[in-house]
Design an enzyme around this catalytic site. Sequence first.
Site, PDB file in Angstrom:
ATOM      1  N   GLU A  83     -22.243 -44.885  -1.134  1.00  0.00           N
ATOM      2  CA  GLU A  83     -21.913 -43.623  -0.469  1.00  0.00           C
ATOM      3  C   GLU A  83     -21.953 -42.441  -1.429  1.00  0.00           C
ATOM      4  OE1 GLU A  83     -20.106 -46.419  -0.204  1.00  0.00           O
ATOM      5  OE2 GLU A  83     -20.535 -47.025   1.860  1.00  0.00           O
ATOM      6  N   PHE A 102     -18.943 -45.702   8.441  1.00  0.00           N
ATOM      7  CA  PHE A 102     -17.592 -45.523   8.975  1.00  0.00           C
ATOM      8  C   PHE A 102     -16.918 -44.489   8.070  1.00  0.00           C
ATOM      9  CE2 PHE A 102     -18.548 -49.579  10.830  1.00  0.00           C
ATOM     10  CZ  PHE A 102     -17.706 -49.750  11.926  1.00  0.00           C
ATOM     11  N   HIS A 144     -11.478 -49.727   9.197  1.00  0.00           N
ATOM     12  CA  HIS A 144     -12.487 -49.307  10.178  1.00  0.00           C
ATOM     13  C   HIS A 144     -11.883 -48.407  11.247  1.00  0.00           C
ATOM     14  CE1 HIS A 144     -14.409 -52.776   8.293  1.00  0.00           C
ATOM     15  NE2 HIS A 144     -15.562 -52.339   8.740  1.00  0.00           N
TER      16      HIS A 144
END
Lengths: 330, 337
Positions: free
Chosen positions: B60, B83, B129
């Site tokens: 990321e 997510f 999540h």
Amino acid sequence: MSLDRSQQLELYSRMLRIRRFEEAIVAHYPVGHLSIGQEGAIVGACMALRDDDYVTGTHRSHGHPIGKGAAINPLMAEIFGKRTGICKGLGGSMHLTDTSLGLICESAIVGGGFPLATGAGLSIQVRKSDQVSLCFFGDGAANQGTFGESINMAAIWKLPVIYFCENNGYAVTTSVAASHGQPDIARRADGYGIPGVIVDGQDADAVYEVTQAAVDRARAGEGPTLIEAKTYRFDEHSNRLAIPIRYRSDEEIAFHRNERDPITLYRARLVAGGLAAEVEAIEAEVTCIMADAVQFAKDSPEPELSDLTDNMFSNPINFPVTREGIFGDA
Amino acid sequence: MAQMNMIQALNSALDVMMERDPKVLTFGEDVGYFGGVFRVTDGLQKKYGLKRCFDTPIAEGGIVGVAVGMGAYGLRPVAEIQFADYIYPGLDQIISEAARLRYRTAGEFTSPITIRSPYGGGIYGGQTHSQSPEAIFTHVAGLKTVIPSTPYDAKGLLISAIEDDDPVMFFEPKRIYNGPFDGNHSRPVTPWAKHPASEVPEGHYSIPLGKAAVVREGGAVTVLAYGTMVHVAIGAAEATGIDAEVVDLRTIWPVDIETIEASVKKTGRCVIVHEATRTSGFGAELSALVQERCFYHLEAPIERVTGFDTPYPHSFEWNYFPGPIRVGSALRRVMEA
């Protein structure tokens, strides 16, 4: 060094426990990322560890505590969200951390385990213990920055860490070929000046042998090893994610299921070695263990709302500031 | 006009922008070939090719960082973080690079990037999540943070976010991707098709950033909400029969303070609802703003209904999630005060 017969039977039992545990989840409480197909890599590695050695897991981590020999009931109860669960029902499928067997963390954050396993290794070194720390990770995690940051530290400080990649070929739908400049992840070890070893993850004995060599090296103070077990995920990424596209062929999946199932392969080896009766006894025992575990989970009490606050802080100070901040206002 | 759920509306926004502007491209984990785990980028790689819609490694920090680099040199990237819970490795690039690039180059460079990410709970995702990290980003000077609540808004706001020359955090409430959810989890999911805001133009249109929408008019109490909580708030108002005015912030920062101020001065009461952890959540900022602007008009203390100051627990999904019972109780309390 090879496993003796009783160790091989234990290895078989643990692989089968992982398989049956996940089949029970699918039948009763279908959440999670399944390790089915990867049991040989997981248990082969764990068999080289002592109970007091450390392990970090991943999002696909039902197998890691079971591979380490964990009791099944608290794991099943955790899946079911019950108070008797290993995390009191508040963690769930991706957080089956059995601390009694050295499991430090199962984090669903990909790459989250590398630094923790490395820190555990540093702790071992500082305390002059002869434990080791084994970090399970997937092929996808090798692309996170934490991979390089951690392995480099372990290399320069000669930490007793085994970085163990379960390379199942796919990060959700993205293949290793599409996301890795060097698809043999173990070859990255050269960049850090440590040994890198590739092993057939479907051959649990072979996995054990390379892991045992890495563990011996770590216990001798010679530093970390990067092991890459080539394995395969039989099921989809998660049984909660529908994947309507084809990112791997039916033939590929069928080949691995039919020809490369680590449990089938290992069973054949044991039976050929004259252990058919012992194998069948294990199979009957594991069936009973899982039936008991499901019943235990079903019969167990739900957590209490007050349990939510129990483990936020070692030393809660002014916590919670307001009742609304923790129990809502209903 | 076409009928779309929120996923289709977001897909349409990307499609429209990629069609209009060759500088727009999109990428992230499983975004290209698969079309995203929530299917928001479905079909875009096939239509626009591997250079404009592609898969990335799981990294990321790298995903956000290369977006900043692309944005500095002529492109208009839309990065997906699979997510919102996975965004933290990218925080350094968002905070230290994207949000500050323009300021530290005296306007020479900009960061015209959009970072899309599904967020929120009510999906049995557990602690990694289900998170709502929006307040981390509203706290960073230099970012804009957008959260839609309907397909129509999602498309119009995403187009505005992409067209905006500043970095925009675009959080998508994944619980309402497929239908408006009022928090009554035991009832079947209502599809978007029955909601008027599922009628979405197929072409280009935009909804300006920084403009809230009064989605339910009322005179007794103002409810400030965004994302999934807009639908919970409307449901709670209807269930309690309280004449609540529901303000959907849409852009949470820069917030549309004029609309909030006008509503609270009219009603004299204010309830703030968000899924995120309570302490230092965006509700705290809203509460402070309302207090500063509307103190002499308030008939009751401002109430917040929020997630708890814990991780999202595996059990107690529907205690943590600020559902219609908790929102309804807050509405009654401010009316009784």
